[in-house]
Design a protein around this motif. Structure first.
Motif, PDB file in Angstrom:
ATOM      1  N   TYR A  61       0.846  -1.178   0.000  1.00 55.92           N
ATOM      2  CA  TYR A  61       0.000   0.000   0.000  1.00 55.92           C
ATOM      3  C   TYR A  61       0.891   1.240   0.000  1.00 55.92           C
ATOM      4  N   GLY A  62       0.544   2.177  -0.825  1.00 56.89           N
ATOM      5  CA  GLY A  62       1.284   3.429  -0.898  1.00 56.89           C
ATOM      6  C   GLY A  62       0.297   4.568  -1.043  1.00 56.89           C
ATOM      7  N   GLY A  63       0.812   5.751  -1.223  1.00 57.53           N
ATOM      8  CA  GLY A  63      -0.052   6.908  -1.381  1.00 57.53           C
ATOM      9  C   GLY A  63       0.548   7.910  -2.342  1.00 57.53           C
ATOM     10  N   ALA A  64      -0.314   8.713  -2.924  1.00 52.65           N
ATOM     11  CA  ALA A  64       0.123   9.792  -3.804  1.00 52.65           C
ATOM     12  C   ALA A  64      -0.630  11.046  -3.395  1.00 52.65           C
ATOM     13  N   ARG A  65       0.080  12.158  -3.385  1.00 52.17           N
ATOM     14  CA  ARG A  65      -0.527  13.429  -2.975  1.00 52.17           C
ATOM     15  C   ARG A  65      -0.243  14.491  -4.041  1.00 52.17           C
ATOM     16  N   ASN A  66      -1.272  15.276  -4.310  1.00 53.26           N
ATOM     17  CA  ASN A  66      -1.158  16.409  -5.211  1.00 53.26           C
ATOM     18  C   ASN A  66      -1.877  17.564  -4.521  1.00 53.26           C
ATOM     19  N   GLN A  67      -1.115  18.424  -3.893  1.00 53.35           N
ATOM     20  CA  GLN A  67      -1.639  19.523  -3.074  1.00 53.35           C
ATOM     21  C   GLN A  67      -2.556  18.945  -2.004  1.00 53.35           C
ATOM     22  N   THR A  68      -3.845  19.170  -2.084  1.00 57.99           N
ATOM     23  CA  THR A  68      -4.756  18.662  -1.053  1.00 57.99           C
ATOM     24  C   THR A  68      -5.373  17.313  -1.428  1.00 57.99           C
ATOM     25  N   LYS A  69      -5.094  16.825  -2.606  1.00 55.81           N
ATOM     26  CA  LYS A  69      -5.650  15.550  -3.046  1.00 55.81           C
ATOM     27  C   LYS A  69      -4.747  14.412  -2.582  1.00 55.81           C
ATOM     28  N   LEU A  70      -5.352  13.359  -2.064  1.00 56.94           N
ATOM     29  CA  LEU A  70      -4.613  12.186  -1.615  1.00 56.94           C
ATOM     30  C   LEU A  70      -5.319  10.940  -2.124  1.00 56.94           C
ATOM     31  N   VAL A  71      -4.550  10.006  -2.645  1.00 64.34           N
ATOM     32  CA  VAL A  71      -5.119   8.739  -3.100  1.00 64.34           C
ATOM     33  C   VAL A  71      -4.227   7.606  -2.597  1.00 64.34           C
ATOM     34  N   ASN A  72      -4.846   6.508  -2.204  1.00 66.82           N
ATOM     35  CA  ASN A  72      -4.123   5.321  -1.765  1.00 66.82           C
ATOM     36  C   ASN A  72      -3.920   4.385  -2.955  1.00 66.82           C
ATOM     37  N   ILE A  73      -2.706   3.887  -3.073  1.00 70.60           N
ATOM     38  CA  ILE A  73      -2.326   2.987  -4.166  1.00 70.60           C
ATOM     39  C   ILE A  73      -2.215   1.575  -3.605  1.00 70.60           C
ATOM     40  N   VAL A  74      -2.740   0.606  -4.347  1.00 70.91           N
ATOM     41  CA  VAL A  74      -2.619  -0.802  -3.979  1.00 70.91           C
ATOM     42  C   VAL A  74      -1.884  -1.507  -5.108  1.00 70.91           C
ATOM     43  N   VAL A  75      -0.787  -2.179  -4.763  1.00 71.11           N
ATOM     44  CA  VAL A  75      -0.009  -2.936  -5.744  1.00 71.11           C
ATOM     45  C   VAL A  75       0.000  -4.388  -5.285  1.00 71.11           C
ATOM     46  N   ILE A  76      -0.453  -5.282  -6.156  1.00 67.07           N
ATOM     47  CA  ILE A  76      -0.478  -6.709  -5.836  1.00 67.07           C
ATOM     48  C   ILE A  76       0.590  -7.404  -6.663  1.00 67.07           C
ATOM     49  N   VAL A  77       1.383  -8.227  -5.970  1.00 69.66           N
ATOM     50  CA  VAL A  77       2.522  -8.910  -6.578  1.00 69.66           C
ATOM     51  C   VAL A  77       2.351 -10.417  -6.433  1.00 69.66           C
ATOM     52  N   GLN A  78       2.636 -11.129  -7.481  1.00 64.75           N
ATOM     53  CA  GLN A  78       2.736 -12.594  -7.423  1.00 64.75           C
ATOM     54  C   GLN A  78       4.232 -12.884  -7.399  1.00 64.75           C
TER      55      GLN A  78
END
Length: 145
Positions: free
Chosen positions: A91-108
């Motif tokens: 799980y990671g995150g990305a921010r652009n000024q006041t916008k925030l989104v959580n990133i999900v990366v699934i690995v095999q």
């Protein structure tokens, strides 16, 4: 699609190779080339393969609108957040000024997918299957800025 596979034995520790019999699967069109890779804190090299429409870069860059390696690599640079056998979630995150989104990366982190449809050659890893923004099917364009 029902597929019969013939198992070919391989050396100990290597990934068994399956040969499809009859029908051609989507895996036949899977590009095993590496688009980018990241070393995680456990010192495992995690590739993001070019893939196809079902998994890898070609899947999530189109369907989920993630078009920069750094978005995926940022999540992979952290610890594994959820582990189920060889399936790892970061799980990671990305921010652009006041916008925030959580990133999900699934690995095999294995040489084959769980369903046996795809293989990455013996001694290699499948790597990133999908990457997406949590809570939405398509990430906003600003994520790649």
């Amino acid at each position: 699609m029902k597929m019969i596979k013939k198992m070919v034995t391989a050396a100990a520790g290597a990934c068994p190779v399956a040969a499809p019999a009859g029908e051609v699967s989507a895996a036949a069109y899977w590009n095993k080339g590496v688009k980018c890779e990241q070393v995680n804190p456990e010192r495992q090299v995690v590739p993001t393969r070019n893939g196809n429409g079902d998994l890898g870069w070609n899947h999530f860059s189109g369907k989920h609108n993630i078009n920069k390696c750094r978005v995926v690599n940022a999540a992979l640079a952290g610890k594994v957040d959820k582990k189920s056998g060889v399936r790892l979630e970061y799980y990671g995150g990305a921010r652009n000024q006041t916008k925030l989104v959580n990133i999900v990366v699934i690995v095999q982190y294995a040489c084959r997918t769980t369903d046996g449809e795809y293989d990455a050659r013996k001694e290699k890893k499948i790597g990133v299957i999908p990457a997406s923004c949590k809570g939405t099917n398509e990430c906003q364009n600003w994520i790649d800025e």
